[in-house]
Design an enzyme around this catalytic site. Structure first.
Site, mmCIF file in Angstrom:
data_model
loop_
_atom_site.group_PDB
_atom_site.id
_atom_site.type_symbol
_atom_site.label_atom_id
_atom_site.label_comp_id
_atom_site.label_asym_id
_atom_site.label_seq_id
_atom_site.Cartn_x
_atom_site.Cartn_y
_atom_site.Cartn_z
ATOM 1 N N ASP A 52 1.004 -1.393 0.112
ATOM 2 C CA ASP A 52 -0.040 -0.040 -0.044
ATOM 3 C C ASP A 52 0.783 1.644 -0.444
ATOM 4 O O ASP A 52 2.494 1.179 0.379
ATOM 5 C CB ASP A 52 -1.005 -0.278 1.280
ATOM 6 C CG ASP A 52 -2.038 -1.002 1.483
ATOM 7 O OD1 ASP A 52 -2.341 -1.746 0.766
ATOM 8 O OD2 ASP A 52 -3.045 -0.693 2.392
ATOM 9 N N ASP A 53 0.072 2.365 -0.721
ATOM 10 C CA ASP A 53 0.851 3.327 -0.052
ATOM 11 C C ASP A 53 1.678 3.745 -1.026
ATOM 12 O O ASP A 53 2.092 5.091 -0.787
ATOM 13 C CB ASP A 53 1.282 3.774 1.100
ATOM 14 C CG ASP A 53 0.117 3.612 2.289
ATOM 15 O OD1 ASP A 53 -0.682 3.548 2.143
ATOM 16 O OD2 ASP A 53 0.437 3.859 2.983
ATOM 17 N N HIS A 104 -6.262 1.922 -3.865
ATOM 18 C CA HIS A 104 -6.233 3.032 -2.742
ATOM 19 C C HIS A 104 -6.663 4.118 -2.191
ATOM 20 O O HIS A 104 -5.996 4.918 -1.045
ATOM 21 C CB HIS A 104 -4.565 2.709 -1.655
ATOM 22 C CG HIS A 104 -4.276 2.446 -0.606
ATOM 23 N ND1 HIS A 104 -5.407 1.414 0.627
ATOM 24 C CD2 HIS A 104 -3.127 2.978 -0.121
ATOM 25 C CE1 HIS A 104 -4.717 2.152 1.389
ATOM 26 N NE2 HIS A 104 -3.867 2.464 1.417
ATOM 27 N N HIS A 108 -6.048 9.221 0.641
ATOM 28 C CA HIS A 108 -5.966 8.196 1.766
ATOM 29 C C HIS A 108 -6.329 8.943 3.067
ATOM 30 O O HIS A 108 -5.978 9.645 4.099
ATOM 31 C CB HIS A 108 -4.528 8.197 1.805
ATOM 32 C CG HIS A 108 -3.717 7.178 2.290
ATOM 33 N ND1 HIS A 108 -4.005 7.185 4.238
ATOM 34 C CD2 HIS A 108 -3.397 5.823 2.145
ATOM 35 C CE1 HIS A 108 -3.601 5.838 4.320
ATOM 36 N NE2 HIS A 108 -2.976 4.906 3.595
ATOM 37 N N HIS A 195 3.758 -1.934 2.851
ATOM 38 C CA HIS A 195 3.686 -0.760 2.935
ATOM 39 C C HIS A 195 4.944 -0.585 2.027
ATOM 40 O O HIS A 195 6.037 -0.569 2.330
ATOM 41 C CB HIS A 195 3.479 0.240 4.307
ATOM 42 C CG HIS A 195 2.093 0.600 4.701
ATOM 43 N ND1 HIS A 195 1.601 -1.081 5.199
ATOM 44 C CD2 HIS A 195 1.242 0.896 4.000
ATOM 45 C CE1 HIS A 195 0.735 -1.066 5.649
ATOM 46 N NE2 HIS A 195 -0.038 0.390 5.394
#
Ligand code: ZN
Length: 253
Positions: A52-53, A104, A108, A195
């Site tokens: 993620d991210d 995602h 955020h 991540h």
């Protein structure tokens, strides 16, 4: 008495022989029970690595280097606002290595706090950018902070994904702690959540240990989409998946 046993043994032997000759006559070779069991056991050991991210030009390429070195794919859940002409090169490279790019959100945010039109916009803008750069439209969505509710499930068509993690966003957790935590929990069908945000060097180091250990334990790593397919699971609306074999209805109704 001996005579009876002899007759029984003869019958057994002849019945085995006749079944064997039937197998020989069939077109496809029938695997022995041992072979079939081994094949099924191997096929059942599947997990998906996911990150993620990203995307970014610092940690994302380091993750890709490790994945390439070990010849395994992963799923990248990207943040729309980080996608630009430069970082998109990492997404293209990921796809060329057999990875998939999923959604995602765009900013955020804690999406349960947003108006529903903003929720839809977060998804669409990110989907559009991913499609623009890699040519495929996401089908999976990981809510930021795994923060989700009924309205989001109603508004978003994608399958909601969570994962088995190791709190790898906490800077003070060493690579060894991340590895130990994850390896104590991992099981067949898991979606592993890591991540690739900028600066997350401890997860880079942990990944170098995680992949060989998963292989050693007999796991094959596939993308999250492939994990559903290979396990014969059709994802359901209103659920969020940490393991594709364990359907967990979302809790925040
Ligand atoms: Zn995130």
């Amino acid at each position: 008495m001996f005579k009876i046993i002899f007759v029984l043994i003869s019958l057994l032997v002849s019945s085995c022989a006749s079944s064997h000759s039937t197998n020989q006559n069939s077109q496809a070779p029938v695997p022995t029970p041992e072979e079939k069991t081994e094949e099924e056991a191997t096929a059942s050991m599947l997990v998906a690595l996911s990150f993620d991210d990203g995307p970014n030009n610092t940690i994302t390429p380091e993750m890709l280097d490790i994945l390439e070195e070990h010849g395994v794919p992963a799923s990248f859940f990207v943040i729309g606002q980080y996608i630009n002409d430069s970082s998109a090169e990492q997404m293209k490279r990921a796809v060329s290595l057999g990875c998939e790019i999923q959604n995602h959100s765009y900013t955020h945010s804690f999406m349960t706090q947003l108006p529903i039109e903003s929720v839809k916009d977060e998804i669409k803008r990110t989907d559009d950018l991913i499609e623009k750069y890699v040519g495929t439209r996401p089908t999976l969505f990981r809510p930021p902070y795994i923060n989700h509710n009924t309205s989001m499930h109603d508004a978003i068509d994608h399958t909601f994904i969570s994962g088995v993690g190791c709190q790898d966003w906490e800077a003070n957790r060493t690579a060894q702690m991340r590895y130990d935590d994850l390896m104590a929990k991992v099981q067949d069908g898991d979606i592993i959540l890591l991540h690739d945000f900028e600066g997350n060097v401890n997860t880079v180091e942990a990944l170098k240990m995680i992949i060989p250990e998963l292989k050693k334990r007999g796991y094959t790593m596939v993308t999250v989409s492939e994990l559903f397919k290979r396990k014969g699971v059709t994802p359901k609306d209103g659920y969020i998946y940490t393991n594709v074999l364990q359907e967990t209805p979302y809790q925040n109704r």
